[in-house]
Design a protein around this motif. Structure first.
Motif, PDB file in Angstrom:
ATOM      1  N   PRO A 113      -1.480   3.650   5.786  1.00 17.74           N
ATOM      2  CA  PRO A 113      -1.041   4.713   4.879  1.00 17.74           C
ATOM      3  C   PRO A 113      -1.414   6.111   5.372  1.00 17.74           C
ATOM      4  O   PRO A 113      -2.449   6.307   6.022  1.00 17.74           O
ATOM      5  N   ILE A 114      -0.532   7.064   5.046  1.00 11.95           N
ATOM      6  CA  ILE A 114      -0.810   8.481   5.277  1.00 11.95           C
ATOM      7  C   ILE A 114      -1.005   9.096   3.897  1.00 11.95           C
ATOM      8  O   ILE A 114      -0.044   9.498   3.243  1.00 11.95           O
ATOM      9  N   GLY A 115      -2.221   9.123   3.425  1.00 13.42           N
ATOM     10  CA  GLY A 115      -2.486   9.535   2.061  1.00 13.42           C
ATOM     11  C   GLY A 115      -2.710  11.019   1.906  1.00 13.42           C
ATOM     12  O   GLY A 115      -2.675  11.789   2.881  1.00 13.42           O
ATOM     13  N   LEU A 154       0.833  -1.199   0.000  1.00 13.34           N
ATOM     14  CA  LEU A 154       0.000   0.000   0.000  1.00 13.34           C
ATOM     15  C   LEU A 154       0.871   1.253   0.000  1.00 13.34           C
ATOM     16  O   LEU A 154       0.420   2.337   0.357  1.00 13.34           O
ATOM     17  N   LEU A 155       2.115   1.115  -0.413  1.00 15.39           N
ATOM     18  CA  LEU A 155       3.052   2.223  -0.532  1.00 15.39           C
ATOM     19  C   LEU A 155       3.193   2.552  -2.012  1.00 15.39           C
ATOM     20  O   LEU A 155       3.544   1.673  -2.806  1.00 15.39           O
ATOM     21  N   PRO A 156       2.910   3.796  -2.433  1.00 13.90           N
ATOM     22  CA  PRO A 156       2.942   4.119  -3.869  1.00 13.90           C
ATOM     23  C   PRO A 156       4.255   3.784  -4.559  1.00 13.90           C
ATOM     24  O   PRO A 156       4.266   3.386  -5.720  1.00 13.90           O
ATOM     25  N   SER A 157       5.376   3.927  -3.865  1.00 13.00           N
ATOM     26  CA  SER A 157       6.669   3.648  -4.478  1.00 13.00           C
ATOM     27  C   SER A 157       6.894   2.164  -4.716  1.00 13.00           C
ATOM     28  O   SER A 157       7.720   1.783  -5.553  1.00 13.00           O
ATOM     29  N   VAL A 168      -6.577   0.303  -4.323  1.00  9.13           N
ATOM     30  CA  VAL A 168      -6.683   0.980  -3.033  1.00  9.13           C
ATOM     31  C   VAL A 168      -5.932   2.307  -3.056  1.00  9.13           C
ATOM     32  O   VAL A 168      -6.444   3.343  -2.615  1.00  9.13           O
ATOM     33  N   ILE A 169      -4.722   2.274  -3.592  1.00  7.97           N
ATOM     34  CA  ILE A 169      -3.857   3.454  -3.580  1.00  7.97           C
ATOM     35  C   ILE A 169      -4.483   4.619  -4.339  1.00  7.97           C
ATOM     36  O   ILE A 169      -4.350   5.780  -3.939  1.00  7.97           O
ATOM     37  N   ARG A 170      -5.189   4.362  -5.430  1.00 10.33           N
ATOM     38  CA  ARG A 170      -5.794   5.450  -6.211  1.00 10.33           C
ATOM     39  C   ARG A 170      -6.868   6.200  -5.426  1.00 10.33           C
ATOM     40  O   ARG A 170      -7.239   7.315  -5.796  1.00 10.33           O
ATOM     41  N   GLN A 171      -7.388   5.621  -4.367  1.00 14.16           N
ATOM     42  CA  GLN A 171      -8.352   6.332  -3.530  1.00 14.16           C
ATOM     43  C   GLN A 171      -7.670   7.041  -2.356  1.00 14.16           C
ATOM     44  O   GLN A 171      -8.143   8.075  -1.892  1.00 14.16           O
ATOM     45  N   LEU A 172      -6.554   6.501  -1.891  1.00  9.99           N
ATOM     46  CA  LEU A 172      -5.851   7.075  -0.747  1.00  9.99           C
ATOM     47  C   LEU A 172      -4.923   8.222  -1.133  1.00  9.99           C
ATOM     48  O   LEU A 172      -4.634   9.096  -0.312  1.00  9.99           O
ATOM     49  N   TYR A 173      -4.430   8.196  -2.359  1.00  4.80           N
ATOM     50  CA  TYR A 173      -3.445   9.165  -2.809  1.00  4.80           C
ATOM     51  C   TYR A 173      -3.898   9.826  -4.107  1.00  4.80           C
ATOM     52  O   TYR A 173      -4.694   9.262  -4.857  1.00  4.80           O
ATOM     53  N   PRO A 182      -8.757  11.620  -1.683  1.00  2.00           N
ATOM     54  CA  PRO A 182     -10.132  11.832  -1.192  1.00  2.00           C
ATOM     55  C   PRO A 182     -10.546  10.886  -0.075  1.00  2.00           C
ATOM     56  O   PRO A 182     -11.542  11.129   0.596  1.00  2.00           O
ATOM     57  N   TYR A 183      -9.785   9.808   0.134  1.00  2.00           N
ATOM     58  CA  TYR A 183     -10.107   8.861   1.203  1.00  2.00           C
ATOM     59  C   TYR A 183      -8.889   8.622   2.081  1.00  2.00           C
ATOM     60  O   TYR A 183      -7.745   8.798   1.652  1.00  2.00           O
ATOM     61  N   LYS A 184      -9.149   8.227   3.315  1.00  2.00           N
ATOM     62  CA  LYS A 184      -8.084   7.847   4.237  1.00  2.00           C
ATOM     63  C   LYS A 184      -8.436   6.488   4.832  1.00  2.00           C
ATOM     64  O   LYS A 184      -9.616   6.094   4.884  1.00  2.00           O
ATOM     65  N   ILE A 185      -7.426   5.765   5.274  1.00  2.00           N
ATOM     66  CA  ILE A 185      -7.673   4.425   5.784  1.00  2.00           C
ATOM     67  C   ILE A 185      -8.337   4.498   7.162  1.00  2.00           C
ATOM     68  O   ILE A 185      -8.070   5.398   7.955  1.00  2.00           O
ATOM     69  N   GLU A 186      -9.243   3.580   7.400  1.00  2.00           N
ATOM     70  CA  GLU A 186      -9.883   3.446   8.711  1.00  2.00           C
ATOM     71  C   GLU A 186      -9.191   2.303   9.428  1.00  2.00           C
ATOM     72  O   GLU A 186      -9.254   1.153   8.981  1.00  2.00           O
ATOM     73  N   GLY A 187      -8.511   2.605  10.511  1.00  2.00           N
ATOM     74  CA  GLY A 187      -7.735   1.576  11.190  1.00  2.00           C
ATOM     75  C   GLY A 187      -6.481   1.272  10.397  1.00  2.00           C
ATOM     76  O   GLY A 187      -5.720   2.176  10.049  1.00  2.00           O
ATOM     77  N   SER A 188      -6.271   0.019  10.085  1.00  2.00           N
ATOM     78  CA  SER A 188      -5.095  -0.382   9.322  1.00  2.00           C
ATOM     79  C   SER A 188      -5.474  -1.520   8.388  1.00  2.00           C
ATOM     80  O   SER A 188      -6.592  -2.043   8.417  1.00  2.00           O
ATOM     81  N   TRP A 189      -4.557  -1.908   7.548  1.00  8.99           N
ATOM     82  CA  TRP A 189      -4.728  -2.999   6.588  1.00  8.99           C
ATOM     83  C   TRP A 189      -4.880  -4.319   7.350  1.00  8.99           C
ATOM     84  O   TRP A 189      -3.976  -4.742   8.068  1.00  8.99           O
ATOM     85  N   GLN A 190      -6.030  -4.948   7.187  1.00  4.34           N
ATOM     86  CA  GLN A 190      -6.275  -6.268   7.773  1.00  4.34           C
ATOM     87  C   GLN A 190      -5.955  -7.321   6.718  1.00  4.34           C
ATOM     88  O   GLN A 190      -6.783  -7.628   5.857  1.00  4.34           O
ATOM     89  N   HIS A 191      -4.757  -7.845   6.798  1.00  5.33           N
ATOM     90  CA  HIS A 191      -4.269  -8.723   5.737  1.00  5.33           C
ATOM     91  C   HIS A 191      -5.188  -9.918   5.519  1.00  5.33           C
ATOM     92  O   HIS A 191      -5.652 -10.564   6.457  1.00  5.33           O
TER      93      HIS A 191
END
Length: 544
Positions: free
Chosen positions: A217-219, A50-53, A63-68, A222-231
């Protein structure tokens, strides 16, 4: 995108753009009818990052296209690049580009999105010891060689030396909202590339602790993560209160992660999901009959191929690769497994792209006698049982088995399937060049530019070059095309480069896909973006 994994109309610029449509599942004016809100539940596979790089796989990019968000975005209907966070992207010589950024944007932690954030992120991605998958996309920026280094003995005991520099010499800050990008060589397509998520900015806190940021993620989108990634369970994003652009339509997007597409489809049938961007091949006819107007279809530019591990001695002779390709009847597999939905591939560039040519692959036509001749000339098959690889849970077993049956019937080569790896682990196997036989992968252009079907997959050392193909003549032709003054002038060079891989066959072209997505009764408007595919942030829900 392995990418995301485009489409074509010729824009007024020098670049060929994609023309596909956005689809509405309901009232075309629903976004103006106050129908934002609600929770959108969508099918997902486990992302790799979930890291753009680092993220270059489809599940991650969704997922990334909504967070960043980045400098440019792609028009939903045409695929043409449009300024997003960029105020302007300009160049007088196509080598040095001046980028001005819109003011007022921040990351979710309050850090400013400015020139420093882009320079910092691109340097991080490019710096060799960081081992980021999207380092490849920085390759055109001046100074890339100085921030890279090569391991002298592969997996041996020696370590790669420290690069000569830690930052790209081609990135220069002008002021807080302006920076320049000097390319090593002119490249008229540069503005089209920077909408790819590998160019998105990252917060300083992410650079300081990339592992933590990968999980939470710290995006800046338009969206931010709720909690964290639940693998292997899910990822939930909610509207960001720090985003200054047009807000996302759903209040919340819930990415439910499934180990296989059949389980996802069962959940959709049970009303537990609102959108599936893909379908199990065997359930296509059933889905079309069941969901009717709530099934979205259109030809796509997704390219399915069978890669050849040229790093394995059994596949070094191109005649072996050619022989295998010539015993595969693509249309019969498409008809039997996919109900005739797809189009056999006869080249490496999507048919909808300017510069694509039809029927240029002479080794993509079934000719068993010629295949036997080529195999005999290469000294016959000496590799024992052929292992055919695909990732688990995506419905590839049936068609890959058909490929194996055709190879065995025509060439007498026994085979086995290896389809037990989940996608993230499968991609790791690909990146580490661990395939022992032909392997299934797919590709769609990461940006609306012809070169995107060639350079990432076949240029020497490219991160998505999973066949390990290397041809200096191919690289030189790409460089000539890149330096051309316009797409039209570049096309002949790219076509000559394609001719080389059509002969060498580092991967076997199989087919061009067709979008088959379904959405539930709760969805008012379904939106498909020409480049980014299902655009969850722009979908609207019916309000009770």
């Amino acid at each position: 995108m392995r990418g995301k994994f485009l489409k074509v109309a010729v824009a007024a610029t020098a670049t060929a753009m994609l023309a596909t449509a956005c689809s509405g599942g309901g009232d075309e004016d629903s976004s103006e009818s106050g129908q934002s809100g609600g929770e959108l539940r969508v099918y997902a596979s486990e992302p790799a990052f979930l890291l753009p790089s680092a993220a270059d796989d489809e599940p991650s990019l969704y997922v990334i296209r909504q967070l960043y968000r980045g400098l440019v975005k792609y028009n939903a209907e045409t695929g043409a690049p449009e300024n997003d966070l960029a105020e302007s992207v300009e160049s007088q010589d196509q080598k040095t580009w001046t980028i001005k950024i819109k003011d007022g944007y921040t990351f979710d932690n309050g850090e400013k999105v400015n020139a420093d954030s882009f320079i910092r992120s691109w340097n991080f991605a490019a710096y060799g010891p960081n081992a980021q998958n999207n380092a490849y996309f920085m390759k055109r920026i001046a100074g890339i060689k100085e921030v890279s280094s090569t391991d002298p003995d592969g997996e041996g005991p020696q370590k790669a030396p420290e690069p000569k520099a830690k930052e790209l010499s081609g990135l220069k800050k002008v002021d807080d909202l302006t920076f320049t990008v000097e390319l090593a060589e002119p490249f008229s397509g540069f503005p089209t590339t920077i909408g790819y998520p590998g160019f998105f900015p990252m917060a300083e806190a992410c650079i300081a602790d990339k592992d933590k940021c990968n999980e939470t993620p710290i995006g800046n989108g338009p969206y931010k993560i709720e909690g964290s990634w639940q693998h292997n369970v899910g990822i939930t994003v909610v509207r960001s209160d720090s985003w200054k652009g047009d807000p996302g339509k759903p209040d919340k997007i819930n990415y439910r992660i499934f180990a296989d597409v059949d389980a996802g489809y069962a959940a959709f049938q049970a009303g537990e999901l609102d959108v599936m961007y893909t379908l199990p091949p065997a359930r296509y006819k059933e889905a079309k009959a069941t969901y009717g107007d709530r099934m979205y279809e259109q030809p796509s530019d997704s390219f399915t191929y069978v890669g050849m591990p040229t790093y394995n001695p059994n596949f070094k002779d191109k005649r072996i690769r050619q022989a295998i390709s010539m015993v595969i009847d693509r249309q019969s597999i498409i008809d039997a497994v996919f109900n005739g939905r797809f189009t056999p591939a006869s080249g490496y560039v999507a048919p909808s792209f300017e510069g694509a040519r039809e029927n240029v692959c002479q080794y993509c036509k079934k000719d068993v006698e010629k295949a036997k001749q080529l195999l005999a000339e290469a000294g016959g098959w000496k590799g024992g049982k052929l292992t055919l690889w695909a990732n688990a849970g995506a419905g590839h077993d049936a068609w890959l088995q058909a490929v194996g049956d055709q190879i065995e019937a025509a060439l007498g080569i026994d085979y086995e399937l290896k389809v037990n790896l989940q996608f993230a682990e499968y991609l790791e196997t690909a990146d580490n060049k661990k395939f022992t036989g032909p392997f299934r992968l797919g590709w769609s252009a990461d940006y609306p530019f012809l070169e995107s079907y060639l350079a990432p997959l076949y240029s020497t050392g490219a991160d998505s070059n999973n066949s390990a193909y290397a041809n200096p003549e191919f690289d030189a032709l790409l460089a000539q095309g890149d330096a051309a003054n316009s797409i039209q002038e570049a096309i002949p060079f790219y076509q000559k480069a394609e001719d080389l891989i059509l002969e060498d066959l580092p991967v076997i072209p199989m087919w061009w896909g067709k979008v088959g997505a379904v959405y539930g009764e709760n969805v008012d408007k379904f939106v498909w973006n020409a480049v980014a595919d299902a655009d969850y942030g722009q979908m609207t829900m019916k309000q009770n």
